[in-house]
Scaffold this active site. Structure first.
Site, PDB file in Angstrom:
ATOM      1  N   LYS A  16    -102.736  87.002   0.569  1.00 26.33           N
ATOM      2  CA  LYS A  16    -102.857  88.141  -0.359  1.00 26.33           C
ATOM      3  C   LYS A  16    -104.277  88.232  -0.912  1.00 26.33           C
ATOM      4  CE  LYS A  16     -99.696  86.454  -3.161  1.00 26.33           C
ATOM      5  NZ  LYS A  16     -99.384  85.171  -2.486  1.00 26.33           N
ATOM      6  N   ARG A  91     -93.965  89.181  -9.771  1.00 24.58           N
ATOM      7  CA  ARG A  91     -93.400  88.010  -9.101  1.00 24.58           C
ATOM      8  C   ARG A  91     -91.975  87.743  -9.505  1.00 24.58           C
ATOM      9  NH1 ARG A  91     -98.499  85.042  -8.137  1.00 24.58           N
ATOM     10  NH2 ARG A  91     -97.940  83.054  -7.249  1.00 24.58           N
ATOM     11  N   ARG A 130    -106.713  74.589   2.143  1.00 16.90           N
ATOM     12  CA  ARG A 130    -107.548  75.557   1.431  1.00 16.90           C
ATOM     13  C   ARG A 130    -108.530  74.848   0.496  1.00 16.90           C
ATOM     14  NH1 ARG A 130    -104.882  80.288  -2.048  1.00 16.90           N
ATOM     15  NH2 ARG A 130    -103.822  78.526  -3.030  1.00 16.90           N
ATOM     16  N   ARG A 163    -107.509  73.235  -5.262  1.00 15.89           N
ATOM     17  CA  ARG A 163    -106.724  73.579  -6.444  1.00 15.89           C
ATOM     18  C   ARG A 163    -105.664  72.504  -6.678  1.00 15.89           C
ATOM     19  NH1 ARG A 163    -105.033  79.873  -5.659  1.00 15.89           N
ATOM     20  NH2 ARG A 163    -103.052  79.025  -6.381  1.00 15.89           N
ATOM     21  N   ARG A 174     -93.897  75.421  -5.221  1.00 16.88           N
ATOM     22  CA  ARG A 174     -94.243  76.853  -5.321  1.00 16.88           C
ATOM     23  C   ARG A 174     -93.462  77.684  -4.311  1.00 16.88           C
ATOM     24  NH1 ARG A 174    -100.350  76.417  -4.320  1.00 16.88           N
ATOM     25  NH2 ARG A 174    -100.369  78.689  -4.403  1.00 16.88           N
TER      26      ARG A 174
HETATM   27  P1  AP5 Z   1    -105.074  83.137   0.338  1.00 20.45           P
HETATM   28  O1  AP5 Z   1    -105.610  84.477   0.669  1.00 20.45           O
HETATM   29  O2  AP5 Z   1    -105.780  82.340  -0.714  1.00 20.45           O
HETATM   30  O3  AP5 Z   1    -103.497  83.239   0.058  1.00 20.45           O
HETATM   31  P2  AP5 Z   1    -102.702  83.839  -1.172  1.00 20.45           P
HETATM   32  O4  AP5 Z   1    -101.529  84.585  -0.635  1.00 20.45           O
HETATM   33  O5  AP5 Z   1    -103.616  84.580  -2.102  1.00 20.45           O
HETATM   34  O6  AP5 Z   1    -102.204  82.467  -1.800  1.00 20.45           O
HETATM   35  P3  AP5 Z   1    -102.232  81.899  -3.275  1.00 20.45           P
HETATM   36  O7  AP5 Z   1    -101.874  80.448  -3.169  1.00 20.45           O
HETATM   37  O8  AP5 Z   1    -103.510  82.205  -4.000  1.00 20.45           O
HETATM   38  O9  AP5 Z   1    -101.072  82.698  -3.880  1.00 20.45           O
HETATM   39  P4  AP5 Z   1    -100.179  82.300  -4.989  1.00 20.45           P
HETATM   40  O10 AP5 Z   1     -99.411  83.551  -5.073  1.00 20.45           O
HETATM   41  O11 AP5 Z   1     -99.365  81.079  -4.888  1.00 20.45           O
HETATM   42  O12 AP5 Z   1    -101.216  81.866  -6.126  1.00 20.45           O
HETATM   43  P5  AP5 Z   1    -101.782  82.626  -7.374  1.00 20.45           P
HETATM   44  O13 AP5 Z   1    -103.202  82.274  -7.507  1.00 20.45           O
HETATM   45  O14 AP5 Z   1    -101.389  84.061  -7.367  1.00 20.45           O
HETATM   46  O15 AP5 Z   1    -105.036  82.271   1.692  1.00 20.45           O
HETATM   47  C1  AP5 Z   1    -104.568  80.926   1.690  1.00 20.45           C
HETATM   48  C2  AP5 Z   1    -105.365  80.103   2.723  1.00 20.45           C
HETATM   49  O16 AP5 Z   1    -105.079  80.613   4.037  1.00 20.45           O
HETATM   50  C3  AP5 Z   1    -106.890  80.169   2.566  1.00 20.45           C
HETATM   51  O17 AP5 Z   1    -107.415  78.917   2.887  1.00 20.45           O
HETATM   52  C4  AP5 Z   1    -107.331  81.225   3.592  1.00 20.45           C
HETATM   53  O18 AP5 Z   1    -108.644  80.968   4.079  1.00 20.45           O
HETATM   54  C5  AP5 Z   1    -106.293  81.031   4.688  1.00 20.45           C
HETATM   55  N1  AP5 Z   1    -105.954  82.282   5.374  1.00 20.45           N
HETATM   56  C6  AP5 Z   1    -105.755  83.524   4.818  1.00 20.45           C
HETATM   57  N2  AP5 Z   1    -105.423  84.423   5.761  1.00 20.45           N
HETATM   58  C7  AP5 Z   1    -105.400  83.737   6.951  1.00 20.45           C
HETATM   59  C8  AP5 Z   1    -105.105  84.122   8.290  1.00 20.45           C
HETATM   60  N3  AP5 Z   1    -104.781  85.383   8.613  1.00 20.45           N
HETATM   61  N4  AP5 Z   1    -105.163  83.160   9.242  1.00 20.45           N
HETATM   62  C9  AP5 Z   1    -105.482  81.874   8.930  1.00 20.45           C
HETATM   63  N5  AP5 Z   1    -105.775  81.452   7.689  1.00 20.45           N
HETATM   64  C10 AP5 Z   1    -105.729  82.378   6.700  1.00 20.45           C
HETATM   65  O19 AP5 Z   1    -100.932  81.942  -8.550  1.00 20.45           O
HETATM   66  C11 AP5 Z   1    -101.124  80.617  -8.939  1.00 20.45           C
HETATM   67  C12 AP5 Z   1    -100.217  80.293 -10.127  1.00 20.45           C
HETATM   68  O20 AP5 Z   1    -100.525  81.183 -11.229  1.00 20.45           O
HETATM   69  C13 AP5 Z   1     -98.715  80.482  -9.908  1.00 20.45           C
HETATM   70  O21 AP5 Z   1     -98.122  79.364  -9.288  1.00 20.45           O
HETATM   71  C14 AP5 Z   1     -98.217  80.714 -11.341  1.00 20.45           C
HETATM   72  O22 AP5 Z   1     -98.149  79.508 -12.045  1.00 20.45           O
HETATM   73  C15 AP5 Z   1     -99.341  81.538 -11.940  1.00 20.45           C
HETATM   74  N6  AP5 Z   1     -99.096  82.991 -11.778  1.00 20.45           N
HETATM   75  C16 AP5 Z   1     -99.900  83.867 -11.106  1.00 20.45           C
HETATM   76  N7  AP5 Z   1     -99.373  85.098 -11.141  1.00 20.45           N
HETATM   77  C17 AP5 Z   1     -98.213  85.004 -11.849  1.00 20.45           C
HETATM   78  C18 AP5 Z   1     -97.201  85.934 -12.195  1.00 20.45           C
HETATM   79  N8  AP5 Z   1     -97.279  87.230 -11.827  1.00 20.45           N
HETATM   80  N9  AP5 Z   1     -96.138  85.493 -12.911  1.00 20.45           N
HETATM   81  C19 AP5 Z   1     -96.053  84.206 -13.299  1.00 20.45           C
HETATM   82  N10 AP5 Z   1     -96.966  83.256 -12.993  1.00 20.45           N
HETATM   83  C20 AP5 Z   1     -98.054  83.659 -12.259  1.00 20.45           C
END
Ligand code: AP5
Length: 221
Positions: A16, A91, A130, A163, A174
C-alpha cells in the site's frame, strides 16, 4: 488523474505504502498514511505518539476514536480538497462508517477502494526483509528493493532501520489482527460497489499499472 479519492486496502506488507507514495505524487494528491502519521508523532514524542506506540509496537490497532480524530483533522486540510489516497485507513468497520459520515459531510464521496491481494508467505517475506527510513519514510527490501548503499536511505541519506513491528512474531500478530478486524471491510465496500481487487504480487511497476487501470474503471456488479 484529477481529484481522485481512493482507499488502498490490504494486509500488512501488501505494498500500500509503496504504491500510494508513487501514485499520489503522479496524481498530485496527498498520500494520507495513518501508520506514517503515528510513527512521526511517536518520534516527535507527542502525547498521541507515545500512546500510539504502545499499540503499534505489539502489532495491535490504535483505538478507533484516536485514529478517526486524526483523519478528520487531516481531511480538513486544504490539500485534501484536491483528492487523496488513504493508505492504512480505514481498518475497522467503525472507522469505515466514520469515514463515510465525514466524506458525506464534506460532499466528497470515495471513488474506489483498491484491494491489494498478496499471499501470506509473500507478506512474511516482504515484512521481515523490509528496511525503512525513519526520517522520510521511504521503504526498501533487503532482497527485492535494496538501497544503493547498505543500510543508507537513497533519498535522504539517513540510516535505515527495521521497524519494531516488522519482527516475525509481531508480523504474525498483525496478520491475525488484519484477518479479524480489517478483512471484513472487503464485504463492506463490495456491498457499496466500491471494491476493486487486484493482485499485489508481481513487480511494483506491474502492480502500479493494474491500480491505474482499476482506479479509473467503472466498478462492475
Ligand atoms: P509496503 O509498501 O511498505 O507495504 P504496506 O502495505 O504499506 O505495509 P505496512 O506494513 O506499512 O502496512 P501496515 O498496514 O501494517 O502498517 P502501517 O504503517 O499502516 O511494502 C512492504 C515491503 O514489501 C517493502 O519492503 C517493499 O519494498 C516490498 N514490496 C512492496 N511492493 C512489492 C512488490 N510488488 N514486490 C516485491 N516487494 C514489494 O501501520 C502500522 C501500525 O500503526 C498498525 O499496526 C497500527 O498499530 C497502527 N495503525 C495505522 N493505521 C491504523 C488505523 N487506521 N487504525 C488503527 N491503528 C492503525
Amino acid at each position: 488523474m484529477k481529484g481522485v479519492r481512493l482507499v488502498f486496502l490490504g494486509p500488512p506488507g501488501a505494498g500500500k505504502g509503496t504504491q500510494a507514495r508513487e501514485l499520489a505524487a503522479e496524481w498530485g494528491v496527498p498520500q494520507i498514511a495513518t501508520g506514517d502519521m503515528l510513527r512521526e508523532a511517536a518520534s516527535a514524542g507527542t502525547a498521541l505518539g507515545r500512546q500510539a506506540k504502545t499499540y503499534m509496537d505489539r502489532g495491535a490497532l490504535v483505538p478507533d476514536d484516536v485514529i478517526i480524530g486524526l483523519i478528520a483533522e487531516r481531511l480538513a486540510q486544504p490539500d485534501a480538497k484536491r483528492g487523496f489516497i488513504l493508505d492504512g485507513f480505514p481498518r475497522t468497520i467503525p472507522q469505515a462508517e466514520a469515514l463515510d459520515r465525514l466524506l458525506k459531510d464534506l460532499g466528497r464521496p470515495l471513488d474506489r477502494v483498491v484491494f491489494l491481494d498478496v499471499s501470506e508467505p509473500e507478506l512474511l517475506r516482504r515484512l521481515t526483509g523490509r528496511r525503512s527510513c525513519p526520517v522520510c519514510q521511504a521503504t526498501y527490501h533487503l532482497v527485492s528493493a535494496p538501497p544503493r548503499q547498505a543500510d543508507v536511505c537513497d533519498r535522504c541519506g539517513n540510516a535505515l532501520i527495521q521497524r519494531v513491528d516488522d519482527r516475525e512474531e509481531t508480523v504474525r500478530k498483525r496478520l491475525a489482527v488484519y484477518a479479524d478486524q480489517t478483512a471484513p471491510l472487503l464485504d463492506y465496500y463490495r456491498n457499496q460497489r466500491l471494491l476493486a481487487s487486484i493482485s499485489g504480487e508481481g513487480d511494483p511497476d506491474t502492480v502500479r499499472t493494474g491500480i491505474r487501470r482499476t482506479a479509473t474503471d467503472r466498478v462492475g456488479p
